[in-house]
Write an enzyme that holds these catalytic residues in place. Structure first.
Site, PDB file in Angstrom:
ATOM      1  N   GLU A 129       0.714  -1.461  -0.207  1.00  0.00           N
ATOM      2  CA  GLU A 129      -0.043   0.043  -0.057  1.00  0.00           C
ATOM      3  C   GLU A 129       0.760   0.952  -0.324  1.00  0.00           C
ATOM      4  OE1 GLU A 129      -3.495   0.129   2.532  1.00  0.00           O
ATOM      5  OE2 GLU A 129      -3.613   2.013   3.210  1.00  0.00           O
ATOM      6  N   LYS A 138      -5.027   2.148 -42.458  1.00  0.00           N
ATOM      7  CA  LYS A 138      -4.418   1.553 -41.464  1.00  0.00           C
ATOM      8  C   LYS A 138      -5.980   0.308 -41.258  1.00  0.00           C
ATOM      9  CE  LYS A 138      -3.963   1.730 -37.278  1.00  0.00           C
ATOM     10  NZ  LYS A 138      -3.608   2.755 -35.527  1.00  0.00           N
ATOM     11  N   THR A 182       3.066  -0.452 -28.480  1.00  0.00           N
ATOM     12  CA  THR A 182       3.872  -1.914 -29.104  1.00  0.00           C
ATOM     13  C   THR A 182       5.087  -1.841 -30.573  1.00  0.00           C
ATOM     14  OG1 THR A 182       2.222  -2.549 -30.602  1.00  0.00           O
ATOM     15  CG2 THR A 182       2.321  -3.690 -27.756  1.00  0.00           C
ATOM     16  N   GLY A 221       3.615  -1.475 -33.554  1.00  0.00           N
ATOM     17  CA  GLY A 221       3.617  -2.234 -34.502  1.00  0.00           C
ATOM     18  C   GLY A 221       2.758  -0.860 -35.143  1.00  0.00           C
ATOM     19  N   THR A 222       1.750  -0.036 -34.861  1.00  0.00           N
ATOM     20  CA  THR A 222       1.841   0.722 -35.963  1.00  0.00           C
ATOM     21  C   THR A 222       2.868   1.339 -36.437  1.00  0.00           C
ATOM     22  OG1 THR A 222      -0.195   0.673 -34.462  1.00  0.00           O
ATOM     23  CG2 THR A 222       0.315   3.020 -35.885  1.00  0.00           C
TER      24      THR A 222
HETATM   25  C1  R5P Z   1      -3.481   4.692 -32.043  1.00  0.00           C
HETATM   26  O1  R5P Z   1      -4.410   5.741 -32.556  1.00  0.00           O
HETATM   27  C2  R5P Z   1      -2.127   5.761 -31.909  1.00  0.00           C
HETATM   28  O2  R5P Z   1      -2.443   7.057 -32.495  1.00  0.00           O
HETATM   29  C3  R5P Z   1      -1.003   4.929 -31.872  1.00  0.00           C
HETATM   30  O3  R5P Z   1      -0.776   4.417 -33.021  1.00  0.00           O
HETATM   31  C4  R5P Z   1      -1.336   3.277 -31.666  1.00  0.00           C
HETATM   32  O4  R5P Z   1      -2.169   3.755 -30.144  1.00  0.00           O
HETATM   33  C5  R5P Z   1       0.343   2.736 -31.213  1.00  0.00           C
HETATM   34  O5  R5P Z   1       0.072   1.381 -30.722  1.00  0.00           O
HETATM   35  P1  R5P Z   1       1.244   0.493 -30.997  1.00  0.00           P
HETATM   36  O6  R5P Z   1       2.436   1.003 -30.903  1.00  0.00           O
HETATM   37  O7  R5P Z   1       0.610  -0.949 -30.561  1.00  0.00           O
HETATM   38  O8  R5P Z   1       0.840  -0.213 -32.541  1.00  0.00           O
END
Ligand code: R5P
Length: 316
Positions: A46, A197, A228, A230-231
Site C-alpha cells: 500500500e 490502417k 508496442t 506495431g502501428t
Molecule cells: C492509435 O490510435 C495511436 O495513435 C497509436 O498509433 C497506437 O496506439 C500505437 O500503438 P502500437 O504502438 O501498439 O501500435
C-alpha cells in the site's frame, strides 16, 4: 494598525515517483527545488505519501504521468489529497502522459470508459489539469476543471527543422493521425500522405494502403504514442515497399511496451524521436531512439499558469 501586504507565496513543484527525472528538470528550468515529499509503502505494498514542507496557501503543481502501473494514478491522487488537506491554495495535476485514455467510448457492450473514470478521479482532487498530447483532444471535456492541453509538436518541429530532408513527406500512420500530420507538414513545409490502417485486434495493426506519393522521398511519421510499435513498424514497411527513402518516426509518448524496442531496432528506420513525458527504462531504449525533452515547455506552462498568463503562445 496599518495592514502590511504579504508577498505572494511562490509556487511549489512536487514530483510523484513515475518520472522524477522530468520533474527535476522542470524544477531546474524554473530555478526552484522540488518540494520534499516522502513516498513509502506498507509491507503489503500500500502506498504512503507525506508532504514534508508547509504548503499552506501555496500554488502547488504535482508532476506525475499516469502510464502503467495503475499505482501511478493512485499516487497522484494521494499526493493531491495530502496537499489539499495541508491547505494548499490551488492544486494543478501536471500529467505529461494521461494513461487509460484510449478507452474513451462504449464501442462494444459491457466495457468501461476508463478515460472518463480517470478524469473523474483526478477532478476529485485537482483544481486544474496541465497535460500534453491527450490521445484525443476532446478528453479536455471529460474534466469539469480548467485544462491546459499542450502539444509536443513545437518541440519536434524545432528539432526536425535542424535536419536536411530529401523532399519530405509527413505520413499519418492512420486516418486518426491525419490532423496531427497535416500540422507537421504545414510547419515543415512538406507534403502529406495517409496510411489506411486496418486493425485486426487491439495492439495488432496492419497497414493496408498509402494515399499519397512517397517514392524516392524522405518520410516522417508523427504520432501521439508508440505502444508496442506495431502501428509504426507496419507503416515503415509499407512506405519502404513503395520506395520511400529515409524514414523518421516522431511520437510524444514512449510507452515502448513488449516487442517495441526490438521491432523498431529491426525496422528500416533512421531514427525514432520521442519525448520524456514517460520515464524510459534502459531495457526499453535502443540505438535509434532519440529522446527530446519536454521540460522547457512544461516549465514555461507552469510559470505562465502561476502568473495567470496565457499559455496559448506555447502552442506555436
Ligand atoms: C492509435 O490510435 C495511436 O495513435 C497509436 O498509433 C497506437 O496506439 C500505437 O500503438 P502500437 O504502438 O501498439 O501500435
Amino acid at each position: 494598525m496599518k495592514a502590511t501586504a504579504l508577498p505572494r507565496a511562490p509556487f511549489l513543484i512536487m514530483s510523484g515517483t513515475a518520472n522524477h527525472a522530468l520533474a527535476e528538470e522542470v524544477a531546474k528550468h524554473l530555478e526552484v527545488s522540488l518540494c520534499a515529499v516522502t513516498h513509502r509503502r506498507f509491507a503489503d505494498g500500500e502506498l504512503f505519501v507525506k508532504v514534508d514542507e508547509n504548503v499552506r496557501g501555496r500554488d502547488v503543481f504535482i508532476i506525475q504521468p499516469t502510464n502503467p502501473p495503475a499505482e501511478n494514478i493512485l499516487e497522484l491522487l494521494l499526493m493531491m489529497d495530502a496537499a489539499k488537506r495541508a491547505s494548499a491554495a490551488r492544486i494543478t495535476a501536471v500529467i505529461p502522459y494521461f494513461g487509460y485514455a484510449r478507452q474513451d467510448r462504449k464501442d462494444q457492450p459491457r466495457v468501461a470508459i476508463s478515460a472518463k473514470l480517470m478524469a473523474n478521479l483526478v477532478s476529485l482532487e485537482a483544481d486544474r489539469v496541465l497535460a500534453i498530447d491527450f490521445h484525443q483532444h476532446q478528453l479536455q471535456g471529460f474534466f469539469d476543471l480548467p485544462v491546459d492541453h499542450l502539444y509536443a509538436a513545437p518541440v519536434f518541429v524545432n528539432y526536425y527543422r535542424q535536419k536536411t530532408f530529401k523532399d519530405l513527406v509527413v505520413v499519418a500512420s492512420d486516418v486518426g493521425a491525419a490532423k496531427m500530420a497535416r500540422g507537421f507538414a504545414k510547419r515543415l513545409d512538406a507534403s502529406l500522405a495517409i496510411i489506411d490502417k486496418r486493425r485486426t485486434a487491439a495492439n495488432e495493426a496492419e497497414a493496408v494502403n498509402v494515399v499519397g506519393d512517397v517514392e524516392g522521398r524522405d518520410c516522417l511519421i508523427p504520432d501521439d504514442m508508440i505502444d508496442t510499435g506495431g502501428t509504426m513498424t507496419e507503416a515503415v514497411y509499407a512506405l519502404k515497399r513503395l520506395g520511400a527513402e529515409k524514414i523518421y518516426i516522431g511520437a510524444t509518448h514512449a510507452l515502448l511496451s513488449g516487442p517495441a524496442a526490438q521491432r523498431l531496432s529491426e525496422a528500416p528506420v533512421e531514427e525514432v524521436a520521442v519525448t520524456n513525458t514517460i520515464e524510459i527504462p534502459p531495457e526499453r531504449r535502443f540505438d535509434k531512439l532519440k529522446v527530446l525533452s519536454i521540460a522547457p515547455l512544461l516549465a514555461k506552462a507552469i510559470g505562465y499558469t502561476h502568473s495567470d498568463l496565457s499559455v496559448s503562445s506555447l502552442f506555436d
